[in-house]
Write an enzyme that holds these catalytic residues in place. Structure first.
Site, PDB file in Angstrom:
ATOM      1  N   GLY A  84       4.501   1.993 -11.160  1.00  0.00           N
ATOM      2  CA  GLY A  84       3.635   3.166 -11.145  1.00  0.00           C
ATOM      3  C   GLY A  84       3.574   3.921 -12.459  1.00  0.00           C
ATOM      4  O   GLY A  84       3.079   5.043 -12.527  1.00  0.00           O
ATOM      5  N   GLY A 123       1.223  -2.493  -6.279  1.00  0.00           N
ATOM      6  CA  GLY A 123       1.131  -1.179  -5.652  1.00  0.00           C
ATOM      7  C   GLY A 123      -0.237  -0.568  -5.903  1.00  0.00           C
ATOM      8  O   GLY A 123      -1.231  -0.902  -5.233  1.00  0.00           O
ATOM      9  N   GLY A 124      -0.318   0.299  -6.893  1.00  0.00           N
ATOM     10  CA  GLY A 124      -1.540   1.069  -7.164  1.00  0.00           C
ATOM     11  C   GLY A 124      -2.813   0.237  -7.195  1.00  0.00           C
ATOM     12  O   GLY A 124      -3.817   0.603  -6.564  1.00  0.00           O
ATOM     13  N   GLU A 167      11.977   2.136  -4.116  1.00  0.00           N
ATOM     14  CA  GLU A 167      11.721   3.469  -3.544  1.00  0.00           C
ATOM     15  C   GLU A 167      12.599   3.708  -2.327  1.00  0.00           C
ATOM     16  O   GLU A 167      12.960   4.847  -2.029  1.00  0.00           O
ATOM     17  CB  GLU A 167      10.214   3.612  -3.232  1.00  0.00           C
ATOM     18  CG  GLU A 167       9.417   3.800  -4.521  1.00  0.00           C
ATOM     19  CD  GLU A 167       8.002   3.264  -4.491  1.00  0.00           C
ATOM     20  OE1 GLU A 167       7.470   2.986  -3.411  1.00  0.00           O
ATOM     21  OE2 GLU A 167       7.428   3.098  -5.594  1.00  0.00           O
ATOM     22  N   TRP A 212       0.821  -1.222   0.000  1.00  0.00           N
ATOM     23  CA  TRP A 212       0.000   0.000   0.000  1.00  0.00           C
ATOM     24  C   TRP A 212       0.848   1.264   0.000  1.00  0.00           C
ATOM     25  O   TRP A 212       0.327   2.361  -0.089  1.00  0.00           O
ATOM     26  CB  TRP A 212      -0.944  -0.005   1.211  1.00  0.00           C
ATOM     27  CG  TRP A 212      -1.992  -1.079   1.170  1.00  0.00           C
ATOM     28  CD1 TRP A 212      -2.202  -2.002   0.173  1.00  0.00           C
ATOM     29  CD2 TRP A 212      -2.992  -1.356   2.170  1.00  0.00           C
ATOM     30  NE1 TRP A 212      -3.254  -2.829   0.495  1.00  0.00           N
ATOM     31  CE2 TRP A 212      -3.759  -2.449   1.717  1.00  0.00           C
ATOM     32  CE3 TRP A 212      -3.308  -0.791   3.405  1.00  0.00           C
ATOM     33  CZ2 TRP A 212      -4.827  -2.976   2.445  1.00  0.00           C
ATOM     34  CZ3 TRP A 212      -4.368  -1.313   4.142  1.00  0.00           C
ATOM     35  CH2 TRP A 212      -5.125  -2.390   3.659  1.00  0.00           C
ATOM     36  N   LYS A 213       2.150   1.105   0.164  1.00  0.00           N
ATOM     37  CA  LYS A 213       3.079   2.253   0.194  1.00  0.00           C
ATOM     38  C   LYS A 213       2.584   3.285   1.215  1.00  0.00           C
ATOM     39  O   LYS A 213       2.056   2.905   2.249  1.00  0.00           O
ATOM     40  CB  LYS A 213       3.267   2.815  -1.214  1.00  0.00           C
ATOM     41  CG  LYS A 213       3.690   1.716  -2.215  1.00  0.00           C
ATOM     42  CD  LYS A 213       4.178   2.218  -3.522  1.00  0.00           C
ATOM     43  CE  LYS A 213       4.594   1.044  -4.400  1.00  0.00           C
ATOM     44  NZ  LYS A 213       5.135   1.442  -5.683  1.00  0.00           N
ATOM     45  N   HIS A 241      12.958  -2.347  -1.416  1.00  0.00           N
ATOM     46  CA  HIS A 241      12.116  -1.792  -2.473  1.00  0.00           C
ATOM     47  C   HIS A 241      12.877  -0.659  -3.169  1.00  0.00           C
ATOM     48  O   HIS A 241      13.616   0.086  -2.519  1.00  0.00           O
ATOM     49  CB  HIS A 241      10.798  -1.267  -1.876  1.00  0.00           C
ATOM     50  CG  HIS A 241       9.779  -0.974  -2.927  1.00  0.00           C
ATOM     51  ND1 HIS A 241       9.828   0.169  -3.691  1.00  0.00           N
ATOM     52  CD2 HIS A 241       8.710  -1.681  -3.372  1.00  0.00           C
ATOM     53  CE1 HIS A 241       8.822   0.149  -4.558  1.00  0.00           C
ATOM     54  NE2 HIS A 241       8.127  -0.969  -4.390  1.00  0.00           N
TER      55      HIS A 241
END
Ligand code: 13P
Length: 255
Positions: A173, A234-235, A97, A10-11, A95
């Site tokens: 993303g 993710g999204g 990110e 879900w970041k 990850h």
């Protein structure tokens, strides 16, 4: 046969009451699926909310990061033991990110792996190349160096607790999914690396997830590939309908 794993990362979304609503909807729709593992990785502040909702189901709980020591004067950090204590079974490490926005190196990720495994967590280790590295023909070298840089001398019992996620940075993303054959080529490369380093049993049992713009429309063509054992999403994991559809399409495609 490796059991597929579909994980929602879900970041930095769904930090409070949204997390309750999303996890409740997922629980109500998916409670009775047992031929696939489903993992939710909310942000830290929502973990206990989600735990309360999914605790009596087969849905698994995980976190998105942790520190490499289990306690001490490390202001602002979260110990893997704390995660275990609030119901997490998994932690995502490495990850992209975290590698690129927070400067995490393969060495640091390796330390987090050891501490997490010592604490009893399972790990999803993310690897993947950037666009320019792919375009320069360096993708395999980059992924190999990410693997080699993070793996220490781990006991066999620890190796069983590791899942790898191949997430090409250029597909995260962006809406650009890695073409299934291209993803499979990297997954096969990763499994072969494990085979050389740790032998047949570990490599055959290793789950390798794909991550990067997974949607209900593209999961089936990815999951049917020999070395693709699930997805890190993710999204599309933030929307109950798309997450559930991804899971349903996965089950349909592997049966
Ligand atoms: P998206 O599915 O939003 O591309 O994110 C993938 C990812 O980074 C999962 O960890």
């Amino acid at each position: 046969m490796r059991k597929p794993l579909i994980a929602g990362n879900w970041k930095m979304n769904m930090g409070g009451s949204d997390s309750k609503e999303l996890s409740r909807s997922i629980r109500n729709a998916l409670d009775d699926y047992t031929d696939i593992d489903i993992l939710l990785c909310p942000p830290y502040t929502a973990i206990t909310h989600v735990y309360e909702i999914i605790k009596n189901t087969s849905i698994i709980l995980g976190a998105q990061n942790c520190f490499y020591e289990s306690k001490g004067a490390f202001t602002g950090e979260i110990s893997p033991l704390f995660l275990l204590d609030i119901g997490c079974k998994y932690v995502i490490l490495g990850h992209s990110e975290r590698r690129y926005y927070f400067g995490e190196t393969a060495d640091l990720i390796g330390k987090k792996m050891i501490c997490s495994l010592d604490s009893g967590l399972n790990i999803i280790l993310c690897v993947g190349e950037k666009l320019e590295e792919r375009e320069n023909g360096e993708a395999f070298e980059i992924v190999k160096s990410q693997l080699e840089g993070s793996f220490r001398n781990l006991p066999e019992d620890y190796l069983k607790k590791i899942t790898v996620a191949y997430e090409p940075v250029w597909a995260i993303g962006t809406g650009k999914t890695c073409e299934p054959n291209m993803a499979e080529e990297m997954h096969h490369f990763i499994r072969s690396w494990f085979k050389v380093k740790f032998g047949d049993i570990i490599s055959n049992n290793l789950r390798i997830l794909y991550g990067g713009s997974i949607k209900p429309e593209n999961i089936s063509s990815l999951i049917v590939k020999e070395d693709i054992d699930g997805g890190l999403i993710g999204g599309a994991s933030l929307n109950v309908d798309s997450f559930i559809q991804i899971i349903k399409n996965t089950i349909k495609a592997v049966h």
